[in-house]
Design a protein around this motif. Structure first.
Motif, PDB file in Angstrom:
ATOM      1  N   ALA A 111       0.867  -1.171   0.000  1.00  0.00           N
ATOM      2  CA  ALA A 111       0.000   0.000   0.000  1.00  0.00           C
ATOM      3  C   ALA A 111       0.902   1.218   0.000  1.00  0.00           C
ATOM      4  O   ALA A 111       1.719   1.381   0.894  1.00  0.00           O
ATOM      5  N   VAL A 112       0.790   2.028  -1.048  1.00  0.00           N
ATOM      6  CA  VAL A 112       1.689   3.163  -1.198  1.00  0.00           C
ATOM      7  C   VAL A 112       0.905   4.457  -1.089  1.00  0.00           C
ATOM      8  O   VAL A 112      -0.083   4.656  -1.788  1.00  0.00           O
ATOM      9  N   GLU A 113       1.318   5.306  -0.180  1.00  0.00           N
ATOM     10  CA  GLU A 113       0.717   6.630  -0.072  1.00  0.00           C
ATOM     11  C   GLU A 113       1.744   7.658  -0.503  1.00  0.00           C
ATOM     12  O   GLU A 113       2.862   7.674   0.004  1.00  0.00           O
ATOM     13  N   ASN A 114       1.336   8.501  -1.442  1.00  0.00           N
ATOM     14  CA  ASN A 114       2.214   9.599  -1.828  1.00  0.00           C
ATOM     15  C   ASN A 114       1.824  10.827  -1.042  1.00  0.00           C
ATOM     16  O   ASN A 114       0.644  11.122  -0.888  1.00  0.00           O
ATOM     17  N   GLU A 115       2.823  11.551  -0.569  1.00  0.00           N
ATOM     18  CA  GLU A 115       2.503  12.796   0.116  1.00  0.00           C
ATOM     19  C   GLU A 115       1.905  13.784  -0.896  1.00  0.00           C
ATOM     20  O   GLU A 115       0.963  14.483  -0.618  1.00  0.00           O
ATOM     21  N   VAL A 116       2.496  13.797  -2.082  1.00  0.00           N
ATOM     22  CA  VAL A 116       1.939  14.598  -3.168  1.00  0.00           C
ATOM     23  C   VAL A 116       1.800  13.667  -4.368  1.00  0.00           C
ATOM     24  O   VAL A 116       2.721  12.928  -4.680  1.00  0.00           O
ATOM     25  N   ASP A 117       0.616  13.716  -5.002  1.00  0.00           N
ATOM     26  CA  ASP A 117       0.386  12.843  -6.145  1.00  0.00           C
ATOM     27  C   ASP A 117       1.253  13.285  -7.316  1.00  0.00           C
ATOM     28  O   ASP A 117       1.183  14.444  -7.731  1.00  0.00           O
ATOM     29  N   PRO A 118       2.074  12.398  -7.873  1.00  0.00           N
ATOM     30  CA  PRO A 118       2.914  12.805  -9.010  1.00  0.00           C
ATOM     31  C   PRO A 118       2.062  13.280 -10.185  1.00  0.00           C
ATOM     32  O   PRO A 118       2.452  14.212 -10.891  1.00  0.00           O
ATOM     33  N   ALA A 119       0.881  12.666 -10.351  1.00  0.00           N
ATOM     34  CA  ALA A 119       0.010  13.090 -11.450  1.00  0.00           C
ATOM     35  C   ALA A 119      -0.396  14.549 -11.266  1.00  0.00           C
ATOM     36  O   ALA A 119      -0.519  15.308 -12.229  1.00  0.00           O
ATOM     37  N   TYR A 120      -0.579  14.952  -9.991  1.00  0.00           N
ATOM     38  CA  TYR A 120      -0.930  16.341  -9.708  1.00  0.00           C
ATOM     39  C   TYR A 120       0.209  17.270 -10.114  1.00  0.00           C
ATOM     40  O   TYR A 120      -0.012  18.303 -10.750  1.00  0.00           O
ATOM     41  N   LEU A 121       1.428  16.880  -9.772  1.00  0.00           N
ATOM     42  CA  LEU A 121       2.583  17.705 -10.128  1.00  0.00           C
ATOM     43  C   LEU A 121       2.694  17.857 -11.637  1.00  0.00           C
ATOM     44  O   LEU A 121       2.933  18.943 -12.152  1.00  0.00           O
ATOM     45  N   VAL A 122       2.491  16.722 -12.325  1.00  0.00           N
ATOM     46  CA  VAL A 122       2.590  16.765 -13.780  1.00  0.00           C
ATOM     47  C   VAL A 122       1.489  17.655 -14.342  1.00  0.00           C
ATOM     48  O   VAL A 122       1.714  18.500 -15.209  1.00  0.00           O
ATOM     49  N   ARG A 123       0.275  17.499 -13.814  1.00  0.00           N
ATOM     50  CA  ARG A 123      -0.855  18.252 -14.313  1.00  0.00           C
ATOM     51  C   ARG A 123      -0.638  19.744 -14.074  1.00  0.00           C
ATOM     52  O   ARG A 123      -0.893  20.575 -14.940  1.00  0.00           O
ATOM     53  N   GLU A 124      -0.138  20.080 -12.898  1.00  0.00           N
ATOM     54  CA  GLU A 124       0.114  21.483 -12.603  1.00  0.00           C
ATOM     55  C   GLU A 124       1.144  22.053 -13.567  1.00  0.00           C
ATOM     56  O   GLU A 124       1.016  23.170 -14.054  1.00  0.00           O
TER      57      GLU A 124
END
Lengths: 729, 271
Positions: free
Chosen positions: A60-73
């Protein structure tokens, strides 16, 4: 003669019985050996089972910040920077592109319909908006709650009426029917939650009261149209329609409970659902329609009718004029009219069309992400380790950086080449995304209890993603050591092991074989030589930690000027590893395996038939010629067998290296024999002793790497040996 | 073809004018405290085949190995007396055993080719001894002399160990004559071979006589009678020490032995 036989030997039956006893005795011995072999194999299997069980399995992996969010931003930023106008209001965008023959805009199909005369939507890879397979659709939902539907029958009636009329009304306002399967699935769960088996026919005249509808503006035209129909069909109550955005809509539905229906342009997130339940609102959802995001050009634009996905990527990011998008198009400048940053439309577009991953972002973008997410102090530290840019300082001020570099102990970043894209990407993973494996499952659980694992993750870690983790990956082998198990690798340790074993072999093979030749071929039988021989035999059995102490005393302490490289000017004084170097480690392990090599080489030399020596001497050969041309080549396969054994032992040694001071945490590759070092067994030892479970997973992976290293080194030696023995036959 | 060296190298000449290639004077051999051989006096004539015969344990092989100092390789062995070669005692302090073995070659009881190619088996000895001529020619002429060329000329790069026992032994002989020694010592060269291979070796030895002085130890009295010009008969005394009983032309020794022991041995009554 006969008499003698009959007296002293069994005959007939007795003979057969005696032979039978001998066979049975042999059988017992054979069974014992078979049992021992089976125990050995079982032990090996248990070992493999343990290693594999650790190395693979669900996590089970939790990201502190979603990489997809960073890419989208990043992608949104890129698009916004290139836009001539951005607005949350689709009508404004439509008006702008209607006035600009070389403009292009992005908005809902429903905003295009009223201006269909002045505008034209582009087909994407041959598919028109609304047709099946159109790639940039947004799902549209109605959210309510079980409690609301039970307390207010008019709300349920409205939703049922909505479902029955969505297609018909959608055609009028430019909203497309959703994928029937998706609609059916949500409809079934909606009806199920309300205890209904099929969609009931609704007569609005039977209902009264207030229906409060909030949420996304994307669905507003459709909802407004259906509400009009509902009232026209005789609804006696009031419908309050408000456009507040999907996010606010969920809050109004569940927390403030000031709304009965939220029309959403995105699915409810897990935390939002959680909040609803906490507020006694069991969420209910139906998928009602699809919003086709349309890429719209001015009707006067004659050339652009269809566009590919790649063309679309260029059109909204890098293209300066239309010719940059499609070679055949004119070189007129592109004016882009796109939704604003807060709009979900831009998010959907970025997700659907711009398919970059975090690892693919340009270095500059990654650096910007870092700058936006980490503290200036941390940034300065990273920058002093290694610069982000050759010309510009990203975090530090020029004065303080110059001051730091002018000082006595100038940080490495002052001289080292700037970071690579991959390096910055790893920093982003390390400091921004911070993937955190919250729990792992063994391979056996993952294979046979998949459902339970999934349920447990859903229940205990709703934010986490369930991933099948292979802890042994190419990245694991090529990444350096790190504090986070997710990004830690064994490269440092692997290179350390290779360097160490190379020095070990270079040191102990020639000396060991030389000593064996001397003892076997040259040394005379004397008391001194017997003592030496006995000592060598005993040294092979000395515990390895004693060699570690020997190495510490001699190589690390006494010969520090040599083993630190200071004597060769290889390392500047003060920055050395103080003798705790690869050279010390290699020499210590070399001493450790020297007796093994000597003893095996002696055996091999002794096994060379004396007739060969005689033949050589008989031809007038000297002793050295005999040894070099005949004894050594014939003994070599045996010597190599011993060396393989010795090497296997050296590569797995931990204790002596711990004693002589292998680095516990080191991320820099060893540069040569005078570098600080760690080795695979040490790395494994350290990881297994960490409290976090994930370190045990990567320890398992490291064990596999160690085994692979061992096997490949041994295979090399075996191939060499076979080649030598083939030459001899 | 390299022919045998000229007359001035000859160490000594018998009264009959026969050149002597090698001479043992009062030879005593010890293994530690045990005396293996006592008082051997023998002179080997050039270009002749001399057979050493005798019962097991009589020290004939030990004596043979003395003639090119192979006994040096046994740590406890000690030799007294003299072995004169070209007028010099090969056991003198200033004599290098490597030089002795260069001139006095040896063929062993069991064929022991090197685990190398046939070519390399022949060429190796020549190379280490500084041979400067054409190696291919040397290998061919040596193999021809050893009557092996026809059988191996197409597989010179194959391992010497791939040959049959008799071929291996001839390869060992070719290897020895490739360095052109003056004397070849043969320690029961055919004892490990079948009768046909034995016969071929014997024929080979006969042809080699023209160029080399040959000393051969054999257990086989027919072989000694057939193949040798001179025969030396050894026996053991009560201390198991070997000694020379009788030495003379083979025909005389076999038809008219002077010593009773010799007669008993050659007629098969002991040994």
């Amino acid at each position: 003669m006969t008499e003698y036989n009959s007296q002293n030997y069994p005959e007939g039956e007795a003979l057969r019985a005696q032979i039978g006893r001998r066979h049975r005795a042999g059988l017992a011995g054979r069974l014992l050996f078979q049992f021992a072999t089976i125990v050995g194999i079982l032990t090996l299997l248990a070992l493999l089972y343990n290693i594999l069980n650790q190395t693979f399995g669900y996590a089970a992996v939790e990201n502190e910040v979603d990489p997809a969010y960073l890419v989208r931003e990043y992608e949104k930023g890129q698009m916004l920077a290139a836009a001539a106008l951005s607005s949350e209001d689709d009508a404004r965008l439509a008006a702008a592109v209607a006035d600009d023959p070389s403009g292009v805009a992005l908005f809902s199909y429903s905003a295009y319909l009223p201006r269909s005369g002045a505008l034209r939507p582009l087909a994407m890879d041959g598919v028109q908006p609304g047709e099946a397979g159109y790639p940039i659709n947004r799902p549209l939902f109605l959210y309510s709650a079980v409690q609301v539907a039970q307390e207010k029958p008019q709300v349920a009636a409205f939703v049922h009426y909505y479902l029955a009329h969505a297609e018909e009304a959608g055609a009028e306002v430019g909203v497309f029917p959703a994928d029937p399967e998706a609609v059916e699935a949500t409809r079934a769960s909606w009806l199920g939650a309300l205890g209904l088996s099929e969609l009931p026919a609704v007569n609005p005249a039977d209902y009264g009261g207030v229906i409060r509808i909030v949420g996304s503006s994307s669905l507003l035209p459709l909802t407004r149209r259906i509400a009009e129909m509902f009232v026209a069909d005789g609804f006696t109550g009031a419908i309050r329609l408000e456009s507040s955005g999907s996010n606010a809509g969920f809050e109004q539905l569940c927390v403030r409970q000031s709304a009965d229906i939220n029309q959403a342009s995105r699915p409810m997130t897990r935390p939002e659902a959680e909040i609803c339940r906490e507020n006694r609102r069991q969420p209910l959802v139906v998928r009602v329609a699809n919003d086709a995001l349309s890429v719209v050009v001015n009707a006067e634009n004659e050339f652009a009718r269809e566009i590919s996905r790649e063309g679309l990527q260029r059109l909204f990011t890098t293209a300066e004029n239309w010719a940059d998008v499609e070679g055949s198009w004119p070189a007129a400048p592109v004016n882009r009219y796109i939704p604003g940053r807060a709009s979900g439309t831009l998010d959907s577009f970025a997700d659907a069309v711009l398919e970059e991953t975090l690892a693919e972002l340009p270095q500059e973008a990654l650096t910007n992400i870092l700058r936006a997410h980490i503290s200036r102090g941390l940034g300065r530290r990273l920058e002093r380790e290694q610069r982000f840019d050759e010309r510009v300082l990203v975090f530090d001020s020029v004065e303080s950086y110059r001051a730091a570099c002018a000082g006595e102990a100038a940080p490495e970043g002052c001289t080292a080449p700037p970071r690579s894209q991959n390096n910055v990407y790893n920093l982003v993973l390390d400091w921004v995304v911070r993937p955190n494996v919250v729990q792992t499952w063994s391979l056996v659980d993952s294979l046979f209890n998949r459902r339970e694992v999934a349920a447990e993750i859903a229940e205990r870690f709703p934010e986490a993603q369930m991933e099948f983790r292979t802890w042994l990956t190419a990245d694991f082998v090529t990444s350096p050591q790190a504090a986070e198990p997710e990004i830690a690798g064994v490269r440092t340790a692997l290179l350390g092991s290779l360097w160490t074993i190379a020095i070990t072999i270079l040191f102990s093979f020639p000396i060991g074989v030389g000593a064996a030749i001397y003892l076997e071929e040259y040394a005379r039988e004397s008391a001194v030589n017997r003592v030496i021989q006995t000592n060598i035999n005993n040294l092979a059995g000395v515990p390895s930690i004693i060699y570690g102490m020997l190495g510490l005393a001699i190589f690390v302490r006494l010969l520090v000027t040599i083993t630190s490289g200071a004597a060769f000017g290889a390392v500047e004084e003060g920055t050395t590893a103080n003798g705790r170097t690869i050279l010390s480690a290699g020499l210590t392990l070399g001493l450790l395996i020297l007796p093994i090599i000597i003893i095996n080489a002696q055996e091999a030399i002794r096994a060379v038939p004396n007739s060969l020596r005689m033949a050589s001497y008989g031809l007038g050969a000297t002793k050295w010629q005999t040894v070099w041309s005949h004894v050594l080549p014939n003994a070599l396969p045996g010597i190599l067998t011993g060396t393989i054994l010795a090497m296997s032992r050296a590569i797995g040694e931990t204790a002596p290296l711990v004693v002589i001071g292998a680095s516990t945490f080191i991320t820099a590759d060893p540069q040569g024999p005078f570098s600080k070092f760690t080795t695979l067994p040490i790395q494994i030892y350290q990881w297994t002793s960490r409290p976090q479970a994930e370190f045990r997973n990567i320890a398992g992976a490291a064990i596999i790497v160690l085994l692979a290293l061992l096997l490949s080194l041994n295979a090399t030696a075996v191939v060499l040996r076979n080649r030598f023995s083939r030459n001899l036959t | 073809m390299i022919h045998i060296r000229d007359q001035e190298r000859v160490s000594s000449v018998t009264a009959a004018g026969q050149a002597i290639a090698l001479e043992a004077q009062n030879l005593q051999i010890f293994y530690g405290p045990f005396q293996a051989v006592k008082n051997v006096n023998l002179a080997f004539q050039r270009n002749r085949i001399t057979a050493l015969i005798g019962p097991s344990g009589c020290g004939k092989s030990t004596v043979l190995r003395c003639f090119n100092r192979m006994n040096d390789l046994i740590p406890t062995a000690r030799v007294e007396g003299a072995v004169l070669y070209r007028g010099k005692n090969i056991y003198d302090e200033d004599v290098d055993p490597v030089e002795v073995r260069r001139q006095i070659g040896m063929v062993f009881q069991k064929p022991n080719p090197f685990p190398k190619s046939i070519y390399e088996n022949v060429a190796w000895g020549a190379r280490i001894n500084g041979y400067k001529g054409n190696m291919d020619e040397l290998v061919e002429s040596s193999l021809r002399q050893a009557a092996l060329w026809g059988e191996v000329k197409d597989k010179l790069d194959q391992s010497g160990l791939s040959l049959s026992g008799g071929q291996q032994q001839r390869l060992c002989i070719a290897r020895t004559i490739a360095i052109r020694p003056e004397i070849i010592l043969m320690d029961e060269p055919a004892s490990a071979l079948d009768p046909i291979a034995t016969l071929r070796i014997e024929e080979l030895i006969q042809t080699l006589k023209a160029d080399y002085t040959i000393v051969i130890v054999t257990h086989n009295m027919q072989q000694a009678a057939r193949a040798s010009d001179f025969t030396a008969f050894f026996s053991v005394d009560e201390n198991r020490t070997g000694y020379l009983v009788e030495y003379g032309p083979t025909r005389n020794l076999f038809t008219n032995p002077e010593n009773e022991l010799t007669e008993q041995y050659i007629t098969g009554r002991f040994g």
